[in-house]
Design a protein around this motif. Structure first.
Motif, PDB file in Angstrom:
ATOM      1  N   LYS A 319       0.836  -1.197   0.000  1.00  9.01           N
ATOM      2  CA  LYS A 319       0.000   0.000   0.000  1.00  9.01           C
ATOM      3  C   LYS A 319       0.875   1.253   0.000  1.00  9.01           C
ATOM      4  O   LYS A 319       2.074   1.195   0.236  1.00  9.01           O
ATOM      5  CB  LYS A 319      -0.927   0.034   1.224  1.00  9.01           C
ATOM      6  CG  LYS A 319      -1.855  -1.165   1.355  1.00  9.01           C
ATOM      7  CD  LYS A 319      -2.779  -1.043   2.543  1.00  9.01           C
ATOM      8  CE  LYS A 319      -3.874  -0.015   2.295  1.00  9.01           C
ATOM      9  NZ  LYS A 319      -4.824  -0.445   1.237  1.00  9.01           N
ATOM     10  N   HIS A 320       0.234   2.380  -0.229  1.00  8.04           N
ATOM     11  CA  HIS A 320       0.783   3.724  -0.051  1.00  8.04           C
ATOM     12  C   HIS A 320       2.121   3.945  -0.771  1.00  8.04           C
ATOM     13  O   HIS A 320       3.136   4.277  -0.147  1.00  8.04           O
ATOM     14  CB  HIS A 320       0.911   4.047   1.437  1.00  8.04           C
ATOM     15  CG  HIS A 320      -0.342   3.831   2.204  1.00  8.04           C
ATOM     16  ND1 HIS A 320      -1.531   4.444   1.864  1.00  8.04           N
ATOM     17  CD2 HIS A 320      -0.610   3.047   3.282  1.00  8.04           C
ATOM     18  CE1 HIS A 320      -2.475   4.054   2.704  1.00  8.04           C
ATOM     19  NE2 HIS A 320      -1.945   3.201   3.568  1.00  8.04           N
ATOM     20  N   TRP A 335       6.974   1.806  -0.407  1.00 13.99           N
ATOM     21  CA  TRP A 335       5.606   1.421  -0.104  1.00 13.99           C
ATOM     22  C   TRP A 335       5.577   0.704   1.246  1.00 13.99           C
ATOM     23  O   TRP A 335       6.617   0.397   1.831  1.00 13.99           O
ATOM     24  CB  TRP A 335       5.032   0.530  -1.205  1.00 13.99           C
ATOM     25  CG  TRP A 335       5.756  -0.782  -1.390  1.00 13.99           C
ATOM     26  CD1 TRP A 335       5.479  -1.973  -0.772  1.00 13.99           C
ATOM     27  CD2 TRP A 335       6.889  -1.033  -2.246  1.00 13.99           C
ATOM     28  NE1 TRP A 335       6.349  -2.948  -1.186  1.00 13.99           N
ATOM     29  CE2 TRP A 335       7.229  -2.409  -2.093  1.00 13.99           C
ATOM     30  CE3 TRP A 335       7.641  -0.241  -3.112  1.00 13.99           C
ATOM     31  CZ2 TRP A 335       8.285  -2.988  -2.781  1.00 13.99           C
ATOM     32  CZ3 TRP A 335       8.693  -0.830  -3.793  1.00 13.99           C
ATOM     33  CH2 TRP A 335       9.009  -2.183  -3.630  1.00 13.99           C
ATOM     34  N   THR A 336       4.367   0.445   1.743  1.00 18.95           N
ATOM     35  CA  THR A 336       4.209  -0.273   3.003  1.00 18.95           C
ATOM     36  C   THR A 336       3.746  -1.701   2.731  1.00 18.95           C
ATOM     37  O   THR A 336       3.126  -1.986   1.706  1.00 18.95           O
ATOM     38  CB  THR A 336       3.197   0.418   3.931  1.00 18.95           C
ATOM     39  OG1 THR A 336       1.875   0.307   3.371  1.00 18.95           O
ATOM     40  CG2 THR A 336       3.536   1.895   4.115  1.00 18.95           C
ATOM     41  N   GLU A 337       4.057  -2.582   3.681  1.00 18.03           N
ATOM     42  CA  GLU A 337       3.580  -3.962   3.624  1.00 18.03           C
ATOM     43  C   GLU A 337       3.155  -4.409   5.019  1.00 18.03           C
ATOM     44  O   GLU A 337       3.760  -4.016   6.028  1.00 18.03           O
ATOM     45  CB  GLU A 337       4.674  -4.902   3.100  1.00 18.03           C
ATOM     46  CG  GLU A 337       5.019  -4.692   1.644  1.00 18.03           C
ATOM     47  CD  GLU A 337       5.960  -5.763   1.083  1.00 18.03           C
ATOM     48  OE1 GLU A 337       6.270  -6.720   1.825  1.00 18.03           O
ATOM     49  OE2 GLU A 337       6.365  -5.641  -0.087  1.00 18.03           O
ATOM     50  N   GLY A 345       3.753  -2.003  10.269  1.00 17.05           N
ATOM     51  CA  GLY A 345       4.243  -3.082   9.420  1.00 17.05           C
ATOM     52  C   GLY A 345       5.634  -2.772   8.926  1.00 17.05           C
ATOM     53  O   GLY A 345       6.494  -2.357   9.706  1.00 17.05           O
ATOM     54  N   SER A 346       5.852  -2.926   7.633  1.00 17.40           N
ATOM     55  CA  SER A 346       7.177  -2.742   7.040  1.00 17.40           C
ATOM     56  C   SER A 346       7.144  -1.638   6.000  1.00 17.40           C
ATOM     57  O   SER A 346       6.135  -1.408   5.330  1.00 17.40           O
ATOM     58  CB  SER A 346       7.644  -4.039   6.378  1.00 17.40           C
ATOM     59  OG  SER A 346       7.722  -5.095   7.311  1.00 17.40           O
ATOM     60  N   LEU A 347       8.289  -0.967   5.872  1.00 18.86           N
ATOM     61  CA  LEU A 347       8.520  -0.021   4.798  1.00 18.86           C
ATOM     62  C   LEU A 347       9.515  -0.665   3.835  1.00 18.86           C
ATOM     63  O   LEU A 347      10.582  -1.119   4.251  1.00 18.86           O
ATOM     64  CB  LEU A 347       9.090   1.280   5.341  1.00 18.86           C
ATOM     65  CG  LEU A 347       9.373   2.365   4.301  1.00 18.86           C
ATOM     66  CD1 LEU A 347       8.071   2.910   3.731  1.00 18.86           C
ATOM     67  CD2 LEU A 347      10.193   3.488   4.917  1.00 18.86           C
ATOM     68  N   VAL A 348       9.154  -0.727   2.557  1.00 23.50           N
ATOM     69  CA  VAL A 348       9.962  -1.404   1.546  1.00 23.50           C
ATOM     70  C   VAL A 348      10.221  -0.419   0.414  1.00 23.50           C
ATOM     71  O   VAL A 348       9.377   0.419   0.099  1.00 23.50           O
ATOM     72  CB  VAL A 348       9.251  -2.666   1.018  1.00 23.50           C
ATOM     73  CG1 VAL A 348      10.175  -3.485   0.134  1.00 23.50           C
ATOM     74  CG2 VAL A 348       8.719  -3.509   2.173  1.00 23.50           C
ATOM     75  N   ASP A 366      11.397  -2.978   9.164  1.00 23.29           N
ATOM     76  CA  ASP A 366      10.235  -3.679   9.710  1.00 23.29           C
ATOM     77  C   ASP A 366       9.677  -3.013  10.965  1.00 23.29           C
ATOM     78  O   ASP A 366       8.990  -3.655  11.763  1.00 23.29           O
ATOM     79  CB  ASP A 366      10.604  -5.130  10.017  1.00 23.29           C
ATOM     80  CG  ASP A 366      10.926  -5.919   8.761  1.00 23.29           C
ATOM     81  OD1 ASP A 366      10.250  -5.692   7.737  1.00 23.29           O
ATOM     82  OD2 ASP A 366      11.860  -6.739   8.793  1.00 23.29           O
ATOM     83  N   ASP A 367       9.953  -1.720  11.143  1.00 22.97           N
ATOM     84  CA  ASP A 367       9.470  -1.009  12.332  1.00 22.97           C
ATOM     85  C   ASP A 367       8.615   0.200  11.965  1.00 22.97           C
ATOM     86  O   ASP A 367       8.639   1.229  12.640  1.00 22.97           O
ATOM     87  CB  ASP A 367      10.645  -0.577  13.212  1.00 22.97           C
ATOM     88  CG  ASP A 367      11.649   0.296  12.470  1.00 22.97           C
ATOM     89  OD1 ASP A 367      11.569   0.375  11.223  1.00 22.97           O
ATOM     90  OD2 ASP A 367      12.508   0.910  13.141  1.00 22.97           O
ATOM     91  N   LEU A 368       7.843   0.084  10.886  1.00 23.40           N
ATOM     92  CA  LEU A 368       6.958   1.175  10.488  1.00 23.40           C
ATOM     93  C   LEU A 368       5.844   1.337  11.520  1.00 23.40           C
ATOM     94  O   LEU A 368       5.127   0.384  11.816  1.00 23.40           O
ATOM     95  CB  LEU A 368       6.347   0.875   9.115  1.00 23.40           C
ATOM     96  CG  LEU A 368       5.407   1.943   8.549  1.00 23.40           C
ATOM     97  CD1 LEU A 368       6.196   3.168   8.100  1.00 23.40           C
ATOM     98  CD2 LEU A 368       4.590   1.381   7.386  1.00 23.40           C
ATOM     99  N   PRO A 369       5.637   2.531  12.078  1.00 22.47           N
ATOM    100  CA  PRO A 369       4.581   2.722  13.079  1.00 22.47           C
ATOM    101  C   PRO A 369       3.180   2.590  12.480  1.00 22.47           C
ATOM    102  O   PRO A 369       2.986   2.690  11.260  1.00 22.47           O
ATOM    103  CB  PRO A 369       4.825   4.158  13.573  1.00 22.47           C
ATOM    104  CG  PRO A 369       6.212   4.508  13.149  1.00 22.47           C
ATOM    105  CD  PRO A 369       6.456   3.739  11.889  1.00 22.47           C
ATOM    106  N   ALA A 370       2.214   2.371  13.347  1.00 22.75           N
ATOM    107  CA  ALA A 370       0.809   2.329  12.919  1.00 22.75           C
ATOM    108  C   ALA A 370       0.410   3.657  12.288  1.00 22.75           C
ATOM    109  O   ALA A 370       0.889   4.717  12.681  1.00 22.75           O
ATOM    110  CB  ALA A 370      -0.087   2.026  14.113  1.00 22.75           C
ATOM    111  N   TRP A 371      -0.455   3.585  11.292  1.00 24.16           N
ATOM    112  CA  TRP A 371      -1.030   4.723  10.568  1.00 24.16           C
ATOM    113  C   TRP A 371      -0.008   5.470   9.722  1.00 24.16           C
ATOM    114  O   TRP A 371      -0.282   6.563   9.254  1.00 24.16           O
ATOM    115  CB  TRP A 371      -1.693   5.730  11.515  1.00 24.16           C
ATOM    116  CG  TRP A 371      -2.678   5.163  12.468  1.00 24.16           C
ATOM    117  CD1 TRP A 371      -2.619   5.207  13.833  1.00 24.16           C
ATOM    118  CD2 TRP A 371      -3.902   4.482  12.157  1.00 24.16           C
ATOM    119  NE1 TRP A 371      -3.707   4.593  14.384  1.00 24.16           N
ATOM    120  CE2 TRP A 371      -4.512   4.142  13.386  1.00 24.16           C
ATOM    121  CE3 TRP A 371      -4.533   4.123  10.961  1.00 24.16           C
ATOM    122  CZ2 TRP A 371      -5.718   3.455  13.452  1.00 24.16           C
ATOM    123  CZ3 TRP A 371      -5.743   3.437  11.029  1.00 24.16           C
ATOM    124  CH2 TRP A 371      -6.317   3.125  12.267  1.00 24.16           C
TER     125      TRP A 371
END
Length: 387
Positions: A319-320, A335-337, A345-348, A366-371
């Motif tokens: 997403k995003h 993007w996010t996963e 989730g994760s930022l890739v 792998d430390d993407l915060p919520a929202w």
């Protein structure tokens, strides 16, 4: 610049990743624990950053700037004049930022239930709705002006609004909503645009961008962009017959008075996927990014015959997507996963060469915060990725 504080702990540089035959990517955390970053680099080399802080249902937007590509940041300025009047829930309703040629900063966002002023009356619910809010830096650039609602006769604001500025003093704010007499449900939603001809001092009443009856996916975001040639572009997701949730690109060559449209991607889905889109310009081309069926794509929209480019391999709920283009024509897509409602989730990310081919492998955190999601920008020494 005296306003820049040497607060390196606020912007911890986590990594500088070098893909083979590609530029470096410097990865930075949003200062002060913020989420939902929006970033831009102006002609003077100043990096502008907008972020969200607080409870998801009602928090605040903050603005900082950096003269050293994110190694230190200015003291934060709160953007919204009414505390708690921004919203992060859903990940597509937060603040968006545009930068004028002279470095002026404009911010637009969906108002929370605490926001003032309220939006126009929603005749379907009998209550005043959430407003589409706007502000800009004051003339001394020491604080933001009191927030204003730009909705004059539309209602039903849901998915994220968006803002853009061109080189000649025009500011554009867009959202999707309804007007009195519109069809029920998402089929009655349209893309609306309001324009300022005086650097955001005043705005005309909103008008429909396109006459086609595509509907609009209620809880999906949008993106608007003003390119260097003066064209205005809009990305949004339709909701035709409540199931055709396709991506449309609208283009105006006359300062958003009217638009032509074309479909970029199809997706039949009887639910709202809560997606967002983005644009980037550089090296003589423009690109647009979106999500379809859990995969993210970008396309060179400067060429009508270009084909969409997808992220490599498969991922979990991608997403995003966010884009940046280097001076040499390479593209960074992030993007996010694995995110979900209230869960991070994760930022890739992946670098692509000038022909849209992957350059090196994917990288991730792998430390993407919520929202939250990432924000990307091309800087003189490589890409900056902020999350």
């Amino acid at each position: 610049m005296k306003s820049i504080l040497a607060l390196a702990t606020l912007a911890v540089v986590l990594a500088a990743n070098q893909a083979p035959h590609g530029p470096a990517v410097t990865v930075i955390r949003v200062p002060n624990g913020g989420v939902q970053p929006q970033v831009a680099l102006d002609a003077s080399g100043t990096l502008h950053l907008l972020y969200y802080s607080g409870e998801a249902a009602g928090g605040d937007l903050y603005y900082v700037r950096s003269r050293d590509e994110g190694r230190s940041w200015s003291a934060p300025l709160r953007v919204n004049s009414v505390p708690g009047s921004a919203i992060a829930a859903g990940t597509i309703r937060g603040g968006e930022m545009a930068i004028a040629k002279d470095g002026q900063v404009y911010v637009a966002w969906n108002g929370s239930s605490k926001a003032l002023p309220k939006g126009p009356l929603n005749p379907e619910s009998g209550n005043a709705g959430e407003p589409m809010l706007f502000t800009r830096l004051n003339p001394t650039r020491s604080s933001f002006e009191p927030q204003r609602n730009l909705m004059t006769h539309t209602f039903g604001l849901d998915g994220g609004g968006t803002v853009a500025a061109d080189r000649t003093g025009h500011v554009y704010v867009a959202w999707h909503g309804k007007s009195v007499g519109a069809a029920q449900g998402e089929a009655g939603r349209q893309v609306w645009i309001t324009k300022s001809d005086d650097d955001g001092k005043t705005f005309a009443p909103e008008h429909t961008a396109w006459s086609e009856s595509t509907g609009a996916c209620a809880c999906c975001g949008m993106a608007i962009f003003a390119d260097q040639q003066g064209r205005v572009r809009v990305l949004y997701r339709s909701a035709t017959d409540s199931v055709h949730r396709d991506i449309y690109l609208l283009t105006s060559s006359n300062s958003a008075r009217n638009f032509d449209g074309r479909k970029l991607a199809e997706w039949n889905l009887s639910a709202c996927p809560m997606t967002s889109m983005s644009f980037a310009e550089g090296a003589g081309k423009e690109e647009a990014a979106w999500e379809t069926r859990g995969q993210v794509f970008f396309e060179n929209i400067s060429q009508t015959t270009a084909a969409p480019v997808s992220a490599p391999a498969e991922g979990k709920n991608r997403k995003h997507p966010r884009l940046a283009i280097s001076a040499r024509g390479e593209t960074l897509m992030a993007w996010t996963e694995g995110t979900a409602w209230g869960r991070g989730g994760s930022l890739v990310w992946q670098i692509y060469d000038g022909q849209g081919k992957p350059a090196g492998g994917m990288c991730r955190r792998d430390d993407l915060p919520a929202w939250s999601f990432g924000a990307v920008v091309a800087a003189p020494r490589g890409f900056l990725l902020i999350y």
